[in-house]
Write an enzyme that holds these catalytic residues in place. Structure first.
Site, PDB file in Angstrom:
ATOM      1  N   GLU A 102       1.040  -1.197   0.020  1.00 28.41           N
ATOM      2  CA  GLU A 102      -0.066  -0.001   0.090  1.00 28.41           C
ATOM      3  C   GLU A 102       0.815   1.251   0.130  1.00 28.41           C
ATOM      4  O   GLU A 102       0.525   2.370   0.716  1.00 28.41           O
ATOM      5  CB  GLU A 102      -0.850  -0.078   1.043  1.00 28.41           C
ATOM      6  CG  GLU A 102      -1.800  -1.136   1.256  1.00 28.41           C
ATOM      7  CD  GLU A 102      -2.984  -1.257   2.237  1.00 28.41           C
ATOM      8  OE1 GLU A 102      -2.855  -0.577   3.328  1.00 28.41           O
ATOM      9  OE2 GLU A 102      -3.382  -2.372   2.279  1.00 28.41           O
TER      10      GLU A 102
ATOM     11  N   GLU B  43      -5.581 -10.870  -1.686  1.00 33.53           N
ATOM     12  CA  GLU B  43      -6.498 -10.667  -0.553  1.00 33.53           C
ATOM     13  C   GLU B  43      -7.836 -10.832  -1.152  1.00 33.53           C
ATOM     14  O   GLU B  43      -8.661 -10.086  -0.388  1.00 33.53           O
ATOM     15  CB  GLU B  43      -6.056  -9.427   0.240  1.00 33.53           C
ATOM     16  CG  GLU B  43      -4.862  -9.127   0.362  1.00 33.53           C
ATOM     17  CD  GLU B  43      -4.166  -8.130   1.348  1.00 33.53           C
ATOM     18  OE1 GLU B  43      -5.228  -7.331   1.972  1.00 33.53           O
ATOM     19  OE2 GLU B  43      -3.130  -7.617   1.301  1.00 33.53           O
TER      20      GLU B  43
HETATM   21  O1  G3I Z   1      -3.451  -8.677  18.525  1.00 32.50           O
HETATM   22  C1  G3I Z   1      -4.069  -7.954  19.004  1.00 32.50           C
HETATM   23  C2  G3I Z   1      -4.669  -8.315  20.259  1.00 32.50           C
HETATM   24  O2  G3I Z   1      -3.652  -8.555  21.370  1.00 32.50           O
HETATM   25  C3  G3I Z   1      -5.711  -7.636  21.075  1.00 32.50           C
HETATM   26  O3  G3I Z   1      -6.168  -8.193  21.988  1.00 32.50           O
HETATM   27  C4  G3I Z   1      -6.832  -7.250  19.896  1.00 32.50           C
HETATM   28  C5  G3I Z   1      -7.954  -6.111  20.518  1.00 32.50           C
HETATM   29  O4  G3I Z   1      -8.394  -5.361  19.416  1.00 32.50           O
HETATM   30  O5  G3I Z   1      -6.350  -6.749  18.771  1.00 32.50           O
HETATM   31  C6  G3I Z   1      -5.192  -7.494  18.343  1.00 32.50           C
HETATM   32  O6  G3I Z   1      -4.888  -6.855  16.982  1.00 32.50           O
HETATM   33  C7  G3I Z   1      -5.719  -6.977  16.018  1.00 32.50           C
HETATM   34  C8  G3I Z   1      -4.977  -7.700  14.892  1.00 32.50           C
HETATM   35  O7  G3I Z   1      -5.816  -7.492  13.569  1.00 32.50           O
HETATM   36  C9  G3I Z   1      -4.835  -9.106  15.201  1.00 32.50           C
HETATM   37  O8  G3I Z   1      -6.160  -9.634  15.264  1.00 32.50           O
HETATM   38  C10 G3I Z   1      -5.828  -5.576  15.577  1.00 32.50           C
HETATM   39  O9  G3I Z   1      -6.607  -4.761  16.665  1.00 32.50           O
HETATM   40  C11 G3I Z   1      -6.569  -5.213  14.290  1.00 32.50           C
HETATM   41  O10 G3I Z   1      -6.359  -3.843  13.666  1.00 32.50           O
HETATM   42  C12 G3I Z   1      -5.749  -6.058  13.168  1.00 32.50           C
HETATM   43  O11 G3I Z   1      -6.531  -6.134  11.828  1.00 32.50           O
HETATM   44  C13 G3I Z   1      -5.764  -6.569  10.835  1.00 32.50           C
HETATM   45  C14 G3I Z   1      -5.646  -5.360   9.854  1.00 32.50           C
HETATM   46  O12 G3I Z   1      -5.017  -5.868   8.700  1.00 32.50           O
HETATM   47  C15 G3I Z   1      -4.942  -4.272  10.636  1.00 32.50           C
HETATM   48  O13 G3I Z   1      -4.643  -3.254   9.823  1.00 32.50           O
HETATM   49  C16 G3I Z   1      -6.728  -7.639  10.102  1.00 32.50           C
HETATM   50  O14 G3I Z   1      -6.894  -8.805  10.864  1.00 32.50           O
HETATM   51  C17 G3I Z   1      -6.184  -7.996   8.807  1.00 32.50           C
HETATM   52  O15 G3I Z   1      -7.167  -8.730   8.348  1.00 32.50           O
HETATM   53  C18 G3I Z   1      -5.736  -6.608   8.078  1.00 32.50           C
HETATM   54  O16 G3I Z   1      -5.315  -6.972   6.811  1.00 32.50           O
HETATM   55  C19 G3I Z   1      -5.051  -6.068   5.897  1.00 32.50           C
HETATM   56  C20 G3I Z   1      -3.734  -6.518   5.224  1.00 32.50           C
HETATM   57  O17 G3I Z   1      -2.625  -6.700   6.061  1.00 32.50           O
HETATM   58  C21 G3I Z   1      -3.473  -5.378   4.133  1.00 32.50           C
HETATM   59  N1  G3I Z   1      -4.356  -5.133   3.246  1.00 32.50           N
HETATM   60  C22 G3I Z   1      -5.738  -4.892   3.869  1.00 32.50           C
HETATM   61  C23 G3I Z   1      -6.243  -5.838   4.904  1.00 32.50           C
HETATM   62  C24 G3I Z   1      -7.466  -5.590   5.457  1.00 32.50           C
HETATM   63  O18 G3I Z   1      -7.387  -4.521   6.394  1.00 32.50           O
END
Ligand code: G3I
Length: 389
Positions: A175, A288
């Site tokens: 990105e 994705e």
């Molecule tokens: O690991 C922590 C955990 O310790 C905590 O308790 C919990 C509470 O909210 O959060 C956890 O982290 C989360 C993480 O996913 C793992 O589950 C984050 O808050 C959350 O923001 C994160 O979201 C991920 C996101 O990227 C981050 O921007 C999504 O799962 C993931 O699907 C998403 O993937 C991205 C690709 O990498 C790039 N392209 C877009 C795509 C969708 O956004």
């Protein structure tokens, strides 16, 4: 009504019809003749082993993004992955925040568990992602551009070396293209990386060069979203052309393809055609893929306003059918394009999708498996091209 419910009704109606006809004509056709009705498949249907990855074996790997929970032994998810998928992406645990929460400190345990599972089951691993402006600890962005470069290159060298020979492709940069063509930094995103590199695109070169030096065999990708829209695509192609013109080692373009029902399939495929037309020899990966069952306007994504109303637990059958048809059109289009070497879903089952929380909290159903680990019509549409949607 789902297809099995419809099928059941048809068969019941058929049985009743025969019974009535039999009665009307005074012939010997007892009601028990309904027993000749064939046994119904379980509802919803399960899939033959290998139906999905097998369908595209000669075209591309079929992948899913997952976390550790999905590969713990004895889970249905692990069983599905082994039977139906030929590639796995770490949805989160290979990102900088997971691999190196503090400078010089590496936590490879979770990612290694994923790699071990994949190797034990003959599934390839796609690496995501070496550089992103999100899920990256602050320390990466501190200091002078030279310090930022040295730190980034050390991180990429360490990580790519650790997984050398195990990861077939890396999203080297994720990105980095701006969404706004009138940004002063266009076509580049005015990100923390851009700023830390001294308001320059140089960090992209640093990342690709370090990755290539650490593993000459893994494929190196620039990965981005919205390549199915013409403005973003034009900017992305300009960034890729600049890299190629200057001899920066890039092997392919990753099209995230986070789509919704109102997305244009032809444009999603044109993104591949444009890469093919401009850069012979580059590979395309769909990295994705998911299809939201909602058709949200732009302001829903930018401000959370005017988002489509939630379906709750009741998605209309027409929507399920449209989604299945769209998946089929996409997979058929990917298979017709030899430069497409990998197609990954961003998740395995609907309940685990990031789209349940984005752009607003709302149940979504964007993938090929439902929350009960049953195949959806979309799965049948892509794994069996004779399946009637
Ligand atoms: O690991 C922590 C955990 O310790 C905590 O308790 C919990 C509470 O909210 O959060 C956890 O982290 C989360 C993480 O996913 C793992 O589950 C984050 O808050 C959350 O923001 C994160 O979201 C991920 C996101 O990227 C981050 O921007 C999504 O799962 C993931 O699907 C998403 O993937 C991205 C690709 O990498 C790039 N392209 C877009 C795509 C969708 O956004």
């Amino acid at each position: 009504m789902n297809i099995n419910a419809r099928l059941r009704l048809k068969l019941l109606a058929g049985a009743a019809f025969f019974a009535l006809v039999g009665c009307g004509r005074g012939k010997e056709l007892p009601l028990s003749s309904a027993a000749v009705v064939p046994l119904l498949p379980p509802s919803p249907p399960t899939a033959a082993d290998g139906a999905l990855k097998g369908q595209y074996e000669s075209n591309f790997l079929v992948g899913a993004a997952i976390g550790l929970a999905q590969i713990q032994s004895e889970t249905e998810d692990a069983d599905i992955l082994v039977k139906q998928f030929s590639s796995i992406t770490a949805e989160n645990i290979m990102k900088p925040q997971s691999l190196s929460p503090a400078e010089g400190v590496y936590n490879f345990a979770d990612a290694d568990a994923l790699v071990n599972f994949s190797e034990a089951n003959g599934i390839a691993i796609r690496g995501h992602t070496l550089l992103w402006h999100r899920q990256t600890p602050d320390y990466f962005f501190q200091g002078t551009p030279i310090e930022v470069k040295d730190r980034l290159q050390k991180y990429i060298t360490d990580v790519v070396t650790h997984f050398k020979g195990k990861v077939y492709a890396w999203d080297v940069v994720n990105e980095v293209v701006t969404d706004n063509g009138s940004d002063i930094t266009a076509p580049y995103r005015n990100s923390r990386w851009y700023q830390a590199a001294g308001n320059s695109k140089d960090y992209i070169d640093w990342a690709f060069e370090a990755a290539r030096a650490a593993d000459p065999d893994t494929k190196l990708f620039l990965n981005d979203y919205n390549t199915e829209t013409s403005g973003k695509r034009t900017r992305l192609l300009a960034v890729v052309k600049d890299l190629i013109d200057r001899g920066i080692p890039i092997d392919g373009v990753g099209h995230q393809h986070h789509l919704q029902l109102s997305s244009n399939v032809d444009q999603a495929l044109k993104a591949i055609d444009d890469v093919d037309a401009l850069f012979s020899g580059l590979i395309n990966h769909i990295t994705e893929l998911d299809i939201s069952v909602y058709s949200d306007p732009g302001e829903c994504f930018s401000s959370g306003e005017n988002c489509a109303t939630s379906y709750g637990d009741n998605v209309p059958e027409s929507v399920i059918n449209d989604q299945a048809q769209m998946y089929r059109d996409l997979f058929t289009g990917f298979a017709a394009r030899p430069s497409v070497k990998s197609v990954s879903l961003w998740g395995l089952t609907d309940d685990a999708s990031w789209l349940n929380g984005f752009p607003v909290e709302r149940p979504n159903y964007p993938l090929l498996y439902d929350k009960d680990r049953k195949v959806k019509k979309a799965f049948q549409a892509v794994s069996d091209l004779n399946f009637v949607i």
